[in-house]
Design an enzyme around this catalytic site. Structure first.
Site, mmCIF file in Angstrom:
data_model
loop_
_atom_site.group_PDB
_atom_site.id
_atom_site.type_symbol
_atom_site.label_atom_id
_atom_site.label_comp_id
_atom_site.label_asym_id
_atom_site.label_seq_id
_atom_site.Cartn_x
_atom_site.Cartn_y
_atom_site.Cartn_z
ATOM 1 N N GLU A 178 0.851 -1.183 0.000
ATOM 2 C CA GLU A 178 0.000 0.000 0.000
ATOM 3 C C GLU A 178 0.892 1.241 0.000
ATOM 4 O O GLU A 178 1.805 1.369 0.821
ATOM 5 C CB GLU A 178 -0.892 -0.019 1.250
ATOM 6 C CG GLU A 178 -1.802 1.180 1.295
ATOM 7 C CD GLU A 178 -3.112 0.889 1.998
ATOM 8 O OE1 GLU A 178 -3.450 -0.278 2.217
ATOM 9 O OE2 GLU A 178 -3.817 1.868 2.305
ATOM 10 N N ASN A 210 -3.568 -1.523 7.514
ATOM 11 C CA ASN A 210 -4.861 -2.081 7.113
ATOM 12 C C ASN A 210 -4.630 -3.591 7.081
ATOM 13 O O ASN A 210 -4.254 -4.156 6.065
ATOM 14 C CB ASN A 210 -5.287 -1.547 5.753
ATOM 15 C CG ASN A 210 -5.464 -0.029 5.815
ATOM 16 O OD1 ASN A 210 -6.051 0.502 6.745
ATOM 17 N ND2 ASN A 210 -4.911 0.668 4.835
ATOM 18 N N LYS A 248 -4.186 -0.129 13.859
ATOM 19 C CA LYS A 248 -5.024 0.930 13.285
ATOM 20 C C LYS A 248 -6.456 0.508 13.571
ATOM 21 O O LYS A 248 -6.931 -0.503 13.046
ATOM 22 C CB LYS A 248 -4.776 1.028 11.784
ATOM 23 C CG LYS A 248 -5.752 1.931 11.029
ATOM 24 C CD LYS A 248 -5.324 2.089 9.568
ATOM 25 C CE LYS A 248 -6.306 2.936 8.778
ATOM 26 N NZ LYS A 248 -5.861 3.146 7.380
ATOM 27 N N GLU A 279 -10.757 4.809 8.921
ATOM 28 C CA GLU A 279 -10.945 4.465 7.505
ATOM 29 C C GLU A 279 -11.533 3.067 7.337
ATOM 30 O O GLU A 279 -11.063 2.264 6.537
ATOM 31 C CB GLU A 279 -9.619 4.585 6.758
ATOM 32 C CG GLU A 279 -9.066 6.003 6.789
ATOM 33 C CD GLU A 279 -7.785 6.195 5.985
ATOM 34 O OE1 GLU A 279 -7.005 5.236 5.863
ATOM 35 O OE2 GLU A 279 -7.583 7.311 5.476
ATOM 36 N N ARG A 333 -11.578 17.848 9.955
ATOM 37 C CA ARG A 333 -10.828 16.590 10.106
ATOM 38 C C ARG A 333 -9.544 16.811 10.904
ATOM 39 O O ARG A 333 -9.116 15.925 11.665
ATOM 40 C CB ARG A 333 -10.500 16.026 8.716
ATOM 41 C CG ARG A 333 -9.562 14.843 8.772
ATOM 42 C CD ARG A 333 -9.365 14.215 7.413
ATOM 43 N NE ARG A 333 -8.186 13.352 7.407
ATOM 44 C CZ ARG A 333 -7.688 12.799 6.323
ATOM 45 N NH1 ARG A 333 -8.254 12.997 5.139
ATOM 46 N NH2 ARG A 333 -6.619 12.023 6.393
ATOM 47 N N LYS A 352 0.826 10.743 13.551
ATOM 48 C CA LYS A 352 1.452 11.237 12.315
ATOM 49 C C LYS A 352 2.003 12.641 12.542
ATOM 50 O O LYS A 352 1.498 13.377 13.392
ATOM 51 C CB LYS A 352 0.450 11.254 11.176
ATOM 52 C CG LYS A 352 0.121 9.868 10.644
ATOM 53 C CD LYS A 352 -0.719 9.934 9.366
ATOM 54 C CE LYS A 352 -1.056 8.521 8.898
ATOM 55 N NZ LYS A 352 -1.820 8.494 7.640
ATOM 56 N N ASP A 357 -2.605 14.374 6.912
ATOM 57 C CA ASP A 357 -2.111 13.093 6.410
ATOM 58 C C ASP A 357 -0.876 13.229 5.539
ATOM 59 O O ASP A 357 -0.999 13.228 4.313
ATOM 60 C CB ASP A 357 -3.230 12.412 5.602
ATOM 61 C CG ASP A 357 -2.897 10.983 5.260
ATOM 62 O OD1 ASP A 357 -1.881 10.480 5.765
ATOM 63 O OD2 ASP A 357 -3.653 10.372 4.496
ATOM 64 N N GLU A 392 5.130 9.365 13.830
ATOM 65 C CA GLU A 392 5.021 8.561 12.603
ATOM 66 C C GLU A 392 5.306 9.456 11.405
ATOM 67 O O GLU A 392 4.545 10.376 11.108
ATOM 68 C CB GLU A 392 3.622 7.928 12.483
ATOM 69 C CG GLU A 392 3.455 7.088 11.217
ATOM 70 C CD GLU A 392 2.097 6.387 11.107
ATOM 71 O OE1 GLU A 392 1.602 5.842 12.121
ATOM 72 O OE2 GLU A 392 1.512 6.400 10.009
ATOM 73 N N GLU A 413 3.789 9.098 -0.793
ATOM 74 C CA GLU A 413 2.397 9.017 -1.222
ATOM 75 C C GLU A 413 1.894 10.340 -1.795
ATOM 76 O O GLU A 413 1.218 10.360 -2.818
ATOM 77 C CB GLU A 413 1.528 8.591 -0.028
ATOM 78 C CG GLU A 413 0.052 8.610 -0.318
ATOM 79 C CD GLU A 413 -0.794 8.212 0.882
ATOM 80 O OE1 GLU A 413 -0.239 7.832 1.920
ATOM 81 O OE2 GLU A 413 -2.034 8.276 0.754
ATOM 82 N N HIS A 454 -3.695 18.619 0.459
ATOM 83 C CA HIS A 454 -4.622 17.566 0.038
ATOM 84 C C HIS A 454 -5.374 17.908 -1.244
ATOM 85 O O HIS A 454 -6.577 17.672 -1.354
ATOM 86 C CB HIS A 454 -5.613 17.242 1.154
ATOM 87 C CG HIS A 454 -5.887 15.762 1.253
ATOM 88 N ND1 HIS A 454 -6.314 15.019 0.180
ATOM 89 C CD2 HIS A 454 -5.775 14.878 2.287
ATOM 90 C CE1 HIS A 454 -6.475 13.748 0.555
ATOM 91 N NE2 HIS A 454 -6.134 13.633 1.823
ATOM 92 N N TRP A 485 -12.515 13.551 2.049
ATOM 93 C CA TRP A 485 -11.607 12.947 1.069
ATOM 94 C C TRP A 485 -11.508 13.833 -0.182
ATOM 95 O O TRP A 485 -10.765 13.533 -1.100
ATOM 96 C CB TRP A 485 -12.083 11.529 0.692
ATOM 97 C CG TRP A 485 -11.710 10.492 1.728
ATOM 98 C CD1 TRP A 485 -10.917 10.698 2.819
ATOM 99 C CD2 TRP A 485 -12.096 9.115 1.768
ATOM 100 N NE1 TRP A 485 -10.780 9.526 3.532
ATOM 101 C CE2 TRP A 485 -11.497 8.538 2.916
ATOM 102 C CE3 TRP A 485 -12.895 8.294 0.951
ATOM 103 C CZ2 TRP A 485 -11.666 7.194 3.263
ATOM 104 C CZ3 TRP A 485 -13.055 6.955 1.296
ATOM 105 C CH2 TRP A 485 -12.455 6.408 2.447
#
Ligand code: BDP
Length: 729
Positions: free
Chosen positions: A191, A234, A311, A315, A360, A384, A389, A411, A417, A545, A567
């Site tokens: 991922e 995940n 986690k 999500e 968020r 994080k 994110d 983290e 990404e 984002h 999102w």
């Protein structure tokens, strides 16, 4: 007769040639392709230095016995052997002549122990001391693994051509848990992975041990990383079944001599999925027993197992809230099972919900801060670096200033990404440094995030740093040759969160390529500017984002049709005819209230808010005046253009670096910078054309004319962009 012989030889050569050719090709392409990472041990260039090293280091006194000591011996044979172009001899008595002595403090002869008394007294944990004293160079430590770290540090010192005279390096890691997080699935997809398949060949384990596992362990140990979470956050519950535990044990065995523990991600619903229970409620006695039994089972096979990373309720992942319980209930249940074995639980704070309409950026804090002090001692909450994110740039996560009674692990993400995948050259220690050096003001000025992470700010018993790995099956491990520096740099900062990005870049370049300053200076400059560069051409002035949906590849500021509002890029930039940006001040979402008063005040005031975070905290009119005197609209365009310009400069600099690196890596970087340039323009054009539909103003004259229309950019689709693991389809 003679003819027959010659002919036979000819036939033999003909037969052997392809094999020989293949062997040579493999060896050369591995070396040229960067497989050796920063451990490629080149012969010492300067003849005087070479002589100096040879005089002191070719007899190595090592008489201790352990797997780790064997690993040290092997590394020294290779490392010193290659760098000094000589054979190293290992002896057990300290000779009269020059030697390198590697012994634990308790085994040093009393004379030496006395000389080094002061330094020795301060060595703790995994730390080490390297000292030149009389005719010996000494590496000493409390533990074998400290000797290993010291050995790697000495090898790094030598590869940089530094002198041995008066050498004194006393270094103790500032954090306890220095761990990679692999987001690797059991089917070997990764991922958000952009460097090939997972290096874990689950199907062949435990019988087949890929040589990469050991090289992976060496690379990690060489920078002080002491743990690895093998599986994706995940998570699949399958990894907790007996067949997989055996596979994990085989990996643990390879890593053990290098001081690396294995950890797994634990799927909260595992008791139901693989345990046949009806519930995963953390307060249910049956569920609690199931976890205790499972953990016992793991430790029976892997006695030094590290623990779980979880986690939960994030999500779509299952978690304690599915049963009306809290994160504390979930984490403590697992921590209780771990405690008798000395294991830990790293519980992630990356939670946000589509049912929660608050900003968020505020949700994790709201959820976790009230739980401060309620977690068991062997729980670390993993946070994080920023509240959204892993964006190209984010202000530090407010949780770092708000949980004095809970160990908070940092983290970071090494895999890029949101930063151009493994195509763009971005030196992430710059980003890490910016976050670690941020001041939370928890106890007044100087309450740096680094001090929260190393636990010194509030005297935490345990501390740690996690990095989402950028490692895959590509020959060079990380896709982009320069992405290796992010792995290296993460390790260095996990060991010492106060190191400067500039020092790290310098070390990495010297270890990986050459000590020639004609190369180091300009290329270091590319690295140190690269983070600012990518921020400028992707998300300048605090934008965030605005990547395209799902895969996060390329710009998608127009995306607004996803089921979960948070999102959608439009949720984050909030562009309209009046202006652009997310108001997080008291007149907006008031996310700034989660920071200490001093920090909040700085961010709230548009005049004191650093411009790099302007649109993170403020919604401002298009004609707002920036410090440069330009309007916000013009300033935005100028930033995007500057990002593109700096990629061009990097291309020019790199173009003359051919003499210093091997052909293959030179070409790789050259081509990748070419793509980065194209994509930087794409970002600039797509974003500025889109935002122009709101600002309704012409582009600033500094900005080049877009290469295509907005419709063109909006029409681009990338159904096979890498890094999306099956659960997102
Ligand atoms: C996001 C990624 C997603 C991860 C998630 C996480 O897009 O793939 O699962 O973070 O950290 O950045 O859990």
């Amino acid at each position: 007769m003679c003819y027959v012989k010659t002919r036979r030889m000819f036939i033999l050569c003909k037969r052997l040639f392809p094999a020989l050719f293949l062997f040579l090709w493999f060896t050369v392409s591995h070396a040229q392709g960067g497989y050796e990472l920063w451990l490629n041990y080149r012969k010492t260039e300067n003849p005087e230095t070479l002589e100096h090293y040879r005089t002191h280091l070719l007899s190595v006194v090592m008489d201790e016995n352990s797997e780790t000591v064997d690993a040290i011996r092997e590394e020294l044979s290779t490392g010193l052997g290659l760098m000094l172009d000589s054979t190293v001899s290992f002896i057990s008595e300290i000779p009269e002549k020059n030697s390198l002595v590697i012994r634990k403090t308790e085994n040093l002869p009393s004379g030496l122990r006395n000389t080094l008394k002061k330094d020795i007294a301060t060595i703790e944990n995994d730390g080490f001391l390297i000292r030149a004293s009389g005719n010996t160079v000494i590496i000493t430590a409390r533990k074998d693994v400290g000797l290993l770290y010291g050995t790697f540090r000495l090898l790094h010192h030598l590869q940089q051509g530094l002198p041995l005279r008066n050498l004194r390096i006393l270094d103790i890691p500032k954090t306890d848990i220095r761990v990679l997080n692999h987001w690797d699935n059991l089917d070997r997809t990764v991922e958000r992975g952009y460097a090939g398949a997972s290096i874990w060949k689950w199907h062949r384990l435990p019988g087949y041990i890929d040589p990469r596992y050991k090289d992976y362990a060496r690379a990690n140990a060489s920078v002080g990383i002491n743990g690895t979470v093998l599986t994706n956050v995940n998570a699949s519950a399958l990894v907790l079944t007996p067949a997989y535990i055996e596979k994990v044990a085989a990996l643990a065995e390879v890593f053990r001599p290098y001081g690396i523990k294995v950890y797994l991600t634990a799927r909260f619903s595992a008791p139901m999925e693989i345990g046949g229970l009806q519930t995963a409620d953390p307060l249910d006695p049956g569920v609690r027993q199931w976890w205790r039994d499972k953990v016992d089972e793991i430790y029976k096979t892997i006695p030094d197992f590290g623990g779980f990373l979880v986690k939960a309720n994030s999500e779509g992942q299952p978690g304690p809230q599915n049963y009306g319980r809290s994160h504390v209930d979930g984490a403590n249940m697992m921590a209780e099972a771990m405690a008798p074995h000395g294991g830990i639980v790293m519980w992630r704070a990356f939670v946000y919900s589509e049912h929660d309409t608050t900003d968020r950026a505020k949700q994790a804090y709201n959820e976790f801060v009230p739980l401060d002090g309620k977690f068991m001692e062997n729980v670390l909450v993993q946070v994080k670096n920023g509240a959204i994110d892993f964006q190209p740039r984010e202000p530090f996560h407010p949780m770092f200033g708000a949980m004095p009674h809970t160990p908070l692990m940092m983290e970071f993400q090494m895999t890029q990404e949101y930063l151009g995948f493994s195509t763009h050259l971005v030196f992430l220690p710059k980003l890490y440094e910016e976050v670690l050096q941020s001041d939370t003001y928890r106890h007044g000025k100087g309450s740096l995030v680094a001090r929260v992470v190393d636990g010194t700010l509030d005297n935490k018993k345990i501390s740690g740093m996690a990095g989402v790995a950028n490692i895959g099956s590509d020959i060079n491990w990380t896709g982009h040759p320069f992405a290796q520096a992010n792995w290296y740099g993460f390790g260095r900062l996990a060991w010492d969160p106060y190191l400067s990005a500039s020092q790290i870049a310098d070390e990495w370049l010297r270890l990986t390529f050459t000590n020639d300053n004609n190369f180091i200076k300009p290329v270091k400059n590319i690295m140190l500017e690269s983070h600012e560069t990518v921020v400028d051409y992707m998300t300048p002035l605090g934008l965030h984002h605005i990547m395209d949906t799902g895969h996060h590849y390329g710009p998608g500021p127009w995306v607004g049709n996803l089921s979960r509002p948070e999102w959608n890029p439009v949720y984050y930039h909030k562009a309209d005819t009046a202006g652009i940006g997310f108001d997080r001040t008291p007149s907006g979402s008031n996310a700034t209230a989660q920071y200490a008063g001093e920090v909040a005040a700085t961010f709230n005031n548009v005049k004191t808010c650093p411009e790099k975070f302007l649109l993170w905290f403020h919604h401002l009119p298009w004609d707002y005046k920036l410090q440069s005197g330009n309007t916000l609209w013009d300033g935005l365009g100028i930033r995007y253009q500057e990002g593109v310009n700096r990629v061009r400069e990097a291309q020019k600099t790199w173009a003359v670096m051919e003499p210093y690196v091997n052909k293959q890596q030179f070409e790789e970087v050259r081509m990748l910078l070419g793509i980065q340039h194209e994509e930087a323009q794409w970002w600039r054009d797509a974003c500025m054309l889109y935002f122009q539909t709101f600002s309704k103003q012409p582009f600033p004259e500094e900005m080049e004319t877009p290469l295509h229309s907005l419709e063109y950019y909006r029409s681009l689709k990338f159904p096979y962009a890498p890094g999306i693991s099956p659960q997102w389809h």
